[in-house]
Design a protein around this motif. Sequence first.
Motif, PDB file in Angstrom:
ATOM      1  N   GLN A   3     -79.580 -17.682 -21.309  1.00  0.00           N
ATOM      2  CA  GLN A   3     -79.001 -16.931 -22.781  1.00  0.00           C
ATOM      3  C   GLN A   3     -77.371 -16.758 -22.168  1.00  0.00           C
ATOM      4  O   GLN A   3     -77.080 -16.337 -21.200  1.00  0.00           O
ATOM      5  N   LEU A   4     -76.683 -17.314 -23.183  1.00  0.00           N
ATOM      6  CA  LEU A   4     -75.235 -17.083 -22.818  1.00  0.00           C
ATOM      7  C   LEU A   4     -74.406 -16.276 -24.079  1.00  0.00           C
ATOM      8  O   LEU A   4     -74.888 -16.550 -25.231  1.00  0.00           O
ATOM      9  N   VAL A   5     -73.743 -15.255 -23.719  1.00  0.00           N
ATOM     10  CA  VAL A   5     -72.987 -14.784 -24.601  1.00  0.00           C
ATOM     11  C   VAL A   5     -71.567 -14.769 -24.450  1.00  0.00           C
ATOM     12  O   VAL A   5     -71.137 -14.033 -23.249  1.00  0.00           O
ATOM     13  N   GLU A   6     -70.829 -15.051 -25.337  1.00  0.00           N
ATOM     14  CA  GLU A   6     -69.375 -15.156 -25.269  1.00  0.00           C
ATOM     15  C   GLU A   6     -68.775 -13.917 -25.691  1.00  0.00           C
ATOM     16  O   GLU A   6     -69.241 -13.096 -26.703  1.00  0.00           O
ATOM     17  N   SER A   7     -67.537 -13.562 -25.087  1.00  0.00           N
ATOM     18  CA  SER A   7     -66.678 -12.374 -25.563  1.00  0.00           C
ATOM     19  C   SER A   7     -65.173 -12.631 -25.244  1.00  0.00           C
ATOM     20  O   SER A   7     -64.972 -13.496 -24.412  1.00  0.00           O
ATOM     21  N   GLY A   8     -64.332 -12.024 -25.960  1.00  0.00           N
ATOM     22  CA  GLY A   8     -63.000 -12.066 -25.514  1.00  0.00           C
ATOM     23  C   GLY A   8     -61.923 -12.562 -26.411  1.00  0.00           C
ATOM     24  O   GLY A   8     -60.925 -12.772 -26.246  1.00  0.00           O
ATOM     25  N   GLY A   9     -62.664 -13.187 -27.479  1.00  0.00           N
ATOM     26  CA  GLY A   9     -61.989 -13.831 -28.504  1.00  0.00           C
ATOM     27  C   GLY A   9     -61.355 -13.024 -29.292  1.00  0.00           C
ATOM     28  O   GLY A   9     -61.374 -11.595 -29.223  1.00  0.00           O
ATOM     29  N   ARG A  19     -58.482 -14.026 -22.438  1.00  0.00           N
ATOM     30  CA  ARG A  19     -59.494 -14.656 -21.547  1.00  0.00           C
ATOM     31  C   ARG A  19     -60.814 -14.401 -22.172  1.00  0.00           C
ATOM     32  O   ARG A  19     -61.065 -13.125 -22.449  1.00  0.00           O
ATOM     33  N   LEU A  20     -61.467 -15.508 -22.184  1.00  0.00           N
ATOM     34  CA  LEU A  20     -62.802 -15.594 -22.545  1.00  0.00           C
ATOM     35  C   LEU A  20     -63.744 -15.394 -21.412  1.00  0.00           C
ATOM     36  O   LEU A  20     -63.509 -15.871 -20.353  1.00  0.00           O
ATOM     37  N   SER A  21     -65.085 -14.671 -21.726  1.00  0.00           N
ATOM     38  CA  SER A  21     -65.874 -14.444 -20.832  1.00  0.00           C
ATOM     39  C   SER A  21     -67.289 -14.999 -21.424  1.00  0.00           C
ATOM     40  O   SER A  21     -67.653 -15.083 -22.573  1.00  0.00           O
ATOM     41  N   CYS A  22     -68.091 -15.338 -20.516  1.00  0.00           N
ATOM     42  CA  CYS A  22     -69.429 -16.043 -20.951  1.00  0.00           C
ATOM     43  C   CYS A  22     -70.674 -15.463 -19.991  1.00  0.00           C
ATOM     44  O   CYS A  22     -70.384 -15.534 -18.696  1.00  0.00           O
ATOM     45  N   GLY A  66     -53.283 -27.564 -17.583  1.00  0.00           N
ATOM     46  CA  GLY A  66     -52.003 -26.588 -17.160  1.00  0.00           C
ATOM     47  C   GLY A  66     -51.725 -25.473 -18.062  1.00  0.00           C
ATOM     48  O   GLY A  66     -50.962 -24.524 -17.710  1.00  0.00           O
ATOM     49  N   ARG A  67     -52.396 -25.269 -19.107  1.00  0.00           N
ATOM     50  CA  ARG A  67     -52.332 -23.910 -19.654  1.00  0.00           C
ATOM     51  C   ARG A  67     -53.693 -23.127 -19.606  1.00  0.00           C
ATOM     52  O   ARG A  67     -53.520 -21.769 -19.815  1.00  0.00           O
ATOM     53  N   PHE A  68     -54.792 -23.933 -19.813  1.00  0.00           N
ATOM     54  CA  PHE A  68     -56.250 -23.019 -19.525  1.00  0.00           C
ATOM     55  C   PHE A  68     -56.686 -23.221 -18.130  1.00  0.00           C
ATOM     56  O   PHE A  68     -56.406 -24.126 -17.300  1.00  0.00           O
ATOM     57  N   ASN A  69     -57.451 -22.165 -17.449  1.00  0.00           N
ATOM     58  CA  ASN A  69     -58.124 -22.038 -16.408  1.00  0.00           C
ATOM     59  C   ASN A  69     -59.295 -21.578 -16.405  1.00  0.00           C
ATOM     60  O   ASN A  69     -59.729 -20.684 -16.849  1.00  0.00           O
ATOM     61  N   GLN A  82     -59.358 -18.588 -19.014  1.00  0.00           N
ATOM     62  CA  GLN A  82     -58.408 -18.064 -19.117  1.00  0.00           C
ATOM     63  C   GLN A  82     -57.258 -18.932 -19.998  1.00  0.00           C
ATOM     64  O   GLN A  82     -57.152 -20.250 -19.545  1.00  0.00           O
ATOM     65  N   MET A  83     -56.720 -18.351 -20.984  1.00  0.00           N
ATOM     66  CA  MET A  83     -55.967 -19.305 -21.891  1.00  0.00           C
ATOM     67  C   MET A  83     -54.551 -18.844 -21.941  1.00  0.00           C
ATOM     68  O   MET A  83     -54.415 -17.667 -22.293  1.00  0.00           O
TER      69      MET A  83
END
Length: 121
Positions: A3-9, A19-22, A66-69, A82-83
């Motif tokens: 199960q995956l849950v994103e956050s940080g938007g 920074r988004l987290s999963c 170059g912008r996202f990591n 990381q955006m």
Amino acid sequence: QVQLVESGGGLVQAGGSLRLSCAASGRTFTDYTMGWFRQAPGKEREFVAAINWSGGGTYYAGSVKGRFNIARNNDKNTGYLQMNSLKPEDTAVYYCAAGPTRYYRGPYDYWGQGTQVTVSS
């Protein structure tokens, strides 16, 4: 099963960062490649970035390189995106995905529900 849950938007001005987290639960996350995808209104879902199971290999779409990591912490069963230097065209719902794929672009077996990222100009 994983199960995956994103956050940080959220809403950010152009040039800003998010920074988004999963967060993963269920079967061990460490076995799997993890990817991030996004889908803007009226457009198809597109690949953003991916990282292999150990974190030692990463791959990016040209539009974000170059912008996202992308990173992961297997001890915490969590992946990150990381955006930086965000642009209005980065506006989309962002999804994380995981699976035992050999290919960074997928296919992936498990998907999160998505988190909205909106970049204002």
